[in-house]
Design a protein around this motif. Structure first.
Motif, PDB file in Angstrom:
ATOM      1  N   SER A  21       0.837  -1.202   0.000  1.00  0.00           N
ATOM      2  CA  SER A  21       0.000   0.000   0.000  1.00  0.00           C
ATOM      3  C   SER A  21       0.868   1.247   0.000  1.00  0.00           C
ATOM      4  N   LEU A  22       0.291   2.323  -0.478  1.00  0.00           N
ATOM      5  CA  LEU A  22       0.901   3.655  -0.431  1.00  0.00           C
ATOM      6  C   LEU A  22      -0.207   4.651  -0.163  1.00  0.00           C
ATOM      7  N   LEU A  23       0.075   5.611   0.694  1.00  0.00           N
ATOM      8  CA  LEU A  23      -0.907   6.650   0.995  1.00  0.00           C
ATOM      9  C   LEU A  23      -0.214   8.001   1.081  1.00  0.00           C
ATOM     10  N   ASN A  24      -0.636   8.910   0.227  1.00  0.00           N
ATOM     11  CA  ASN A  24      -0.125  10.277   0.198  1.00  0.00           C
ATOM     12  C   ASN A  24      -1.317  11.198   0.463  1.00  0.00           C
ATOM     13  N   ASN A  25      -1.327  11.841   1.620  1.00  0.00           N
ATOM     14  CA  ASN A  25      -2.479  12.646   2.024  1.00  0.00           C
ATOM     15  C   ASN A  25      -2.319  14.130   1.701  1.00  0.00           C
ATOM     16  N   ARG A  26      -1.475  14.456   0.746  1.00  0.00           N
ATOM     17  CA  ARG A  26      -1.292  15.876   0.436  1.00  0.00           C
ATOM     18  C   ARG A  26      -2.597  16.472  -0.105  1.00  0.00           C
ATOM     19  N   PRO A  27      -2.862  17.745   0.155  1.00  0.00           N
ATOM     20  CA  PRO A  27      -4.034  18.397  -0.435  1.00  0.00           C
ATOM     21  C   PRO A  27      -3.912  18.427  -1.955  1.00  0.00           C
ATOM     22  N   VAL A  28      -4.988  18.079  -2.648  1.00  0.00           N
ATOM     23  CA  VAL A  28      -4.992  18.057  -4.111  1.00  0.00           C
ATOM     24  C   VAL A  28      -5.722  19.293  -4.617  1.00  0.00           C
TER      25      VAL A  28
END
Length: 459
Positions: A291-298
């Protein structure tokens, strides 16, 4: 002059060190708050689903109508399965509630087994009613233990996120340490420990369902080879994240996570974007990216769903997933989430799924979940269908309009897989997927297709 220059250099170095420390502290607090919110959510979901399952099983015992019994047992099936999922996501450091997870899975599957029996015109035997009563009572005790845990965690002012950092202030002590009694003082996770020990002593369920005790414990079928080192896991994680974001990441922290799919869990920081943190899970066996999770604002979208699909498909192929079929997609927070399933010949393999999340502002891969794929993927001997597509169509309610038929392997409770015809139908303005067993002609499952902004979901 030399002394003055030295003083200036030392002052600048001190300021840089202080700035770096403040930046690191801000990142840790951001991560801790995210973990804390997730831990609280999963705990209360677990408690809520356990209490709901207990009530549903009780209703099935109180009802004298086979139809109502089937309805309540179906509810218990879904609620116990949801409780097991919440338990698996809950941080219980130093504790592996394997027996509790197994109990919830068996309760879910047994409820489904009885609901299907009732749907076929059968009745509950006295032995089955006794087993249901036992499950109801154990669910009630489990709910009580969880309430005890909730009260003790609240009274001690503990945070779930304290597990993830040994550098937290003293008041945020690791829950794991407090779960071990010191001088006979009760720990806040004693409820988990005591429940898990008690459930280990329960007698086996006596039925022919797919989650009977004679079955082997689930294990990842898609992982090959030996274990990788932590250094190799970190190398693979940073390479994957760099490719997903076209950036340059470094490892901030690595820990191990054990379970059905043991992993190295890594937090990565982006050298080009200091405020961006990415979490990556690498399997210990084989070193695969789970898994990979990037929570940056889009930001505002510049890509549409079709471009996002192109980006996700290309990313999959670049990482060895060539024969994948997009199934469902949904747009959320300016991200497009696309679910892919493996394909073998003309058969869609729904158990072997990968989800890819694409940021619509720049095409960055902000999410990846290959857990279902690596848990289920293996070389299968698919049976030859005994029904033709036309015969599958003939099994459909004549009041429905058939829009399409294709072969699909679908997962059923307890790890069973069935080769079916996926028949897309329409009733008035609502579309349904009806799965007809390609060997027996029986109807295995019905799903409703729900249109949502930017895509579709099934339920």
């Amino acid at each position: 002059m030399t002394r003055r220059i030295s003083t200036i250099v030392l002052t600048l170095a001190l300021l840089l060190a202080i700035g770096w420390g403040l930046w690191e502290r801000a990142n840790r607090l951001t991560l801790a708050n995210a973990v804390e919110a997730g831990g609280q959510r999963d705990f209360y979901n677990l408690l809520n689903y356990v209490e709901q399952a207990q009530v549903s099983i009780g209703k099935s015992l109180a009802s004298s109508s086979s139809r109502q019994q089937a309805v309540h047992l179906t509810e218990a099936w879904n609620q116990a399965a949801a409780a097991q999922l919440s338990l698996s996501q809950l941080p219980t450091p130093g504790i592996k509630p394997i027996n509790t997870s197994k109990f919830l899975a068996q309760t879910s599957d047994y409820s489904n087994y009885l609901a299907q029996k009732l749907a076929r015109g059968g009745e509950l035997s006295s032995q089955e009613r006794d087993q249901l009563a036992r499950l109801r009572d154990e669910m009630k005790r489990l709910a009580g233990d969880l309430r005890q845990t909730e009260a003790q965690v609240a009274s001690k002012g503990l945070r779930w996120s304290s597990f993830y950092s040994t550098r937290m202030p003293a008041p945020l002590r690791t829950i794991a340490n407090l779960a071990v009694p010191v001088q006979a003082q009760p720990g806040p996770l004693d409820g988990f420990v005591n429940t898990d020990r008690r459930l280990q002593t329960l007698p086996s369920l006596n039925y022919d369902g797919p989650f009977s005790d004679h079955l082997e414990k689930p294990r990842p079928l898609g992982l090959k080879g030996g274990d990788v080192s932590q250094a190799e896991a970190e190398r693979r994680a940073t390479a994957f994240a760099n490719d997903a974001s076209n950036s340059n990441y470094r490892v901030q922290a690595t820990r191990t996570s054990n379970g059905l799919l043991p992993t190295f869990a890594l937090n990565l920081l982006d050298n080009r974007r200091p405020n961006v943190m990415v979490h990556v899970d690498i399997s210990k066996q084989g070193g695969e990216v789970i898994s990979l999770l990037n929570n940056r604002p889009v930001g505002a979208p510049t890509l549409d769903a079709a471009k996002a699909l192109e980006r996700a498909t290309a990313f999959l192929k670049a990482h060895g997933f060539a024969n994948m079929q997009p199934t469902y997609t949904v747009r959320t927070d300016n991200n497009q989430v696309i679910t892919f399933a493996a394909k073998e010949g003309d058969v869609i393999l729904y158990p072997d799924q990968v989800k890819v999340k694409v940021a619509l502002d720049n095409g960055e891969i902000t999410g990846w979940d290959a857990t279902p794929y690596y848990m289920s993927h293996h070389r299968r001997q698919l049976p030859t269908p005994k029904l033709t597509p036309a015969e599958a169509r003939a099994k459909i309610n004549p009041g429905l309009k058939v829009e399409g038929v294709r072969l699909a392997l679908i997962p059923l409770p307890g790890g069973i897989e069935k080769l079916t015809y996926e028949v897309t139908t329409k009733l008035d303005d609502t579309r349904y997927l009806i799965y007809i067993n390609a060997i027996t002609g029986e109807e295995e499952k019905v799903l409703q297709i729900v249109d949502v902004p930017g895509g579709q979901l099934t339920m």
